[in-house]
Design an enzyme around this catalytic site. Structure first.
Site, short mmCIF file in Angstrom:
data_model
loop_
_atom_site.label_atom_id
_atom_site.label_comp_id
_atom_site.label_asym_id
_atom_site.label_seq_id
_atom_site.Cartn_x
_atom_site.Cartn_y
_atom_site.Cartn_z
N ARG A 59 -5.10 -49.48 91.40
CA ARG A 59 -4.75 -50.85 91.81
C ARG A 59 -5.43 -51.20 93.13
NH1 ARG A 59 -0.36 -51.81 94.61
NH2 ARG A 59 0.98 -50.37 93.50
N TYR A 112 -12.09 -77.11 92.97
CA TYR A 112 -11.76 -76.67 91.61
C TYR A 112 -10.28 -76.97 91.30
CZ TYR A 112 -10.90 -73.47 87.75
OH TYR A 112 -10.54 -72.92 86.55
N ASP A 184 -16.24 -71.82 98.67
CA ASP A 184 -16.36 -71.43 97.26
C ASP A 184 -17.80 -71.70 96.85
OD1 ASP A 184 -16.42 -71.33 94.45
OD2 ASP A 184 -14.37 -72.10 94.24
N LYS A 209 -18.18 -66.96 86.15
CA LYS A 209 -19.17 -67.99 85.83
C LYS A 209 -20.59 -67.41 85.94
CE LYS A 209 -15.46 -70.51 85.67
NZ LYS A 209 -15.02 -71.27 86.83
C1 LIG Z 1 -13.80 -71.32 87.47
C2 LIG Z 1 -13.77 -71.60 88.91
C3 LIG Z 1 -12.79 -71.04 89.73
C4 LIG Z 1 -11.67 -70.18 89.18
O1 LIG Z 1 -12.16 -68.99 88.63
P1 LIG Z 1 -11.41 -68.15 87.49
O2 LIG Z 1 -12.28 -66.95 87.35
O3 LIG Z 1 -11.36 -69.00 86.26
O4 LIG Z 1 -10.05 -67.84 87.98
C5 LIG Z 1 -12.83 -71.31 91.08
N1 LIG Z 1 -13.79 -72.11 91.60
C6 LIG Z 1 -14.74 -72.67 90.84
C7 LIG Z 1 -15.76 -73.54 91.48
C8 LIG Z 1 -14.77 -72.44 89.47
O5 LIG Z 1 -15.71 -73.01 88.72
#
Ligand SMILES: *Cc1c(COP(=O)(O)O)cnc(C)c1O
Length: 394
Positions: A59, A112, A184, A209
């Site tokens: 963990r 997001y 982000d 992504k």
């Molecule tokens: C998809 C996404 C997230 C969240 O990510 P997950 O892996 O789905 O939890 C956060 N920020 C952006 C810009 C995203 O496209």
């Protein structure tokens, strides 16, 4: 820091993978073991106290997961990195690790969807005040920052209307107020943009992504100074949102082609954005690489490429046309994710902002018939021909 480093294409392949692996394996092994045993108790104690490198319990840390964190850390030019099971896992870990009741966060309206829910629903329950500013109104953001905040949280390009915020300018304002600046960087990837070099303290990704790139593994990662990353790691090891070793391996393997994929997606997305901008059945195209984009100049300054995601509104802005158009595309999954080798389309009304009401989406400037288009690595001429035939049905 980055100037003395190997180039991104080399880092994509080698970073984090130069260790001595089991039996001379050239590929990072997937270590499924839940714990790590010690014959010498004194050695165990040194590792447990952090005096020596090693792993104790899955963990907390794991060798496959560590290799993935190292790859992202080196691509972002950071001192330290830690990961979580999803992008939201790392975003929530960072916010809850750094904030306390009475604190204040400044951010923008276009974050997001899931991040927005943390800001509007969860942080207020812990007496944490959140100011969400118009994403491209830099003066308004600076004014909110000047009122005082512990965290400045930014995203650029944003989802789904690919707005651009001036990261260097706002990071400076954030630091003047004594805030930790978080960016982000999911849409840009470290190939196109390095927020730490622009002054941010922490850069995070939904690795689900573009980093993974194959839509087969969820993950999240954050990079920055040792001190900040340790604080976030400590919260994540306790909340238990740990990245699975198999997911870490899939992300690692996907990342070997990160530089190749992103360069291709940058080029194709720009060509597609130009094609759509000149098409009579398209009302508006959003892409930071277009000179018509309201913050194209800032994008040019802080990005090396404009990314694989664009969005557009069909002529007439009627959701009925979206229902006709989307299923006609042959080379696009109609799905909620983005950043994969396959092209993916999705109306934000059903994907990233499904948690919001119609009115909230309208307030965020997201038209109901907006279509997000995440360009894959297919041949761009095939993608353009595909769009052309589908637009005949609009
Ligand atoms: C998809 C996404 C997230 C969240 O990510 P997950 O892996 O789905 O939890 C956060 N920020 C952006 C810009 C995203 O496209």
């Amino acid at each position: 820091m980055k100037n003395n480093q190997p180039q991104n294409s080399t880092l994509s392949v080698w970073a984090g993978e130069e260790g001595d692996f089991w039996a001379g394996a050239t590929q990072v092994p997937v270590v499924h073991s839940v714990s790590f045993g010690y014959k010498d108790v004194a050695h165990w104690l040194r590792v447990a106290l952090g005096e020596e490198a090693g792993h104790i319990y899955g963990r907390n840390t794991n060798p496959t997961v560590h290799a993935f964190e190292e790859k992202v850390r080196l691509l972002e030019g950071a001192e330290a990195a830690t990961s979580a099971s999803t992008g939201m896992g790392i975003i929530s870990s960072a916010l809850f690790a750094l904030l306390s009741p009475g604190d204040r966060v400044v951010s923008v309206k276009d974050t997001y969807g899931g991040t927005n829910v943390i800001f509007t629903e969860f942080l207020p329950r812990f007496q944490i005040d959140v100011a969400l500013c118009d994403t491209t109104d830099h003066e308004a953001i600076e004014a909110e920052i000047a009122r005082g905040c512990q965290v400045l949280y930014l995203e650029s390009p944003t989802n789904p209307t690919v707005k651009i915020v001036d990261l260097a300018r706002l990071a400076q304002a954030g630091h003047a107020a004594g805030a930790v600046v978080i960016v982000d960087n999911t849409f840009a990837t470290p190939i196109n943009q390095n927020p730490l070099q622009l002054g941010a303290d922490l850069v995070l990704h939904s690795a689900t992504k573009f980093l993974g790139g194959h839509a087969d593994a969820l993950g999240g990662v954050i990079c920055g100074s040792q001190t900040l990353v340790e604080q976030i790691y400590h919260f994540r090891e306790i909340n238990g949102a740990t990245l699975h070793p198999m997911a870490a391996y899939l992300l690692l393997r996907g990342m070997k082609t990160l530089d190749l994929r992103i360069r291709r997606q940058n080029e194709s997305a720009l060509q597609i954005a130009r094609f759509l901008a000149g098409h009579p059945r398209i009302e508006k195209v959003f892409y930071p690489g277009l000179t018509s984009h309201e913050n194209h100049a800032i994008a040019r300054q802080q990005m090396r490429g404009f990314g694989g995601v664009l969005s557009f509104i069909l002529r007439g802005n009627d959701f009925a046309d979206v229902r006709r158009f989307v299923p006609r595309l042959r080379y696009a999954h109609a799905a909620a994710n983005l950043g994969a080798v396959e092209t993916i389309v999705g109306p934000p009304a059903t994907t990233s902002h499904v948690e919001c009401t119609r009115e909230e989406r309208a307030a965020m400037g997201i038209p109901e018939s907006l279509i997000r288009y995440s360009t894959g690595i297919e041949d761009v001429s095939d993608l353009i021909a595909d769009l052309e035939q589908a637009l005949a049905f609009v």
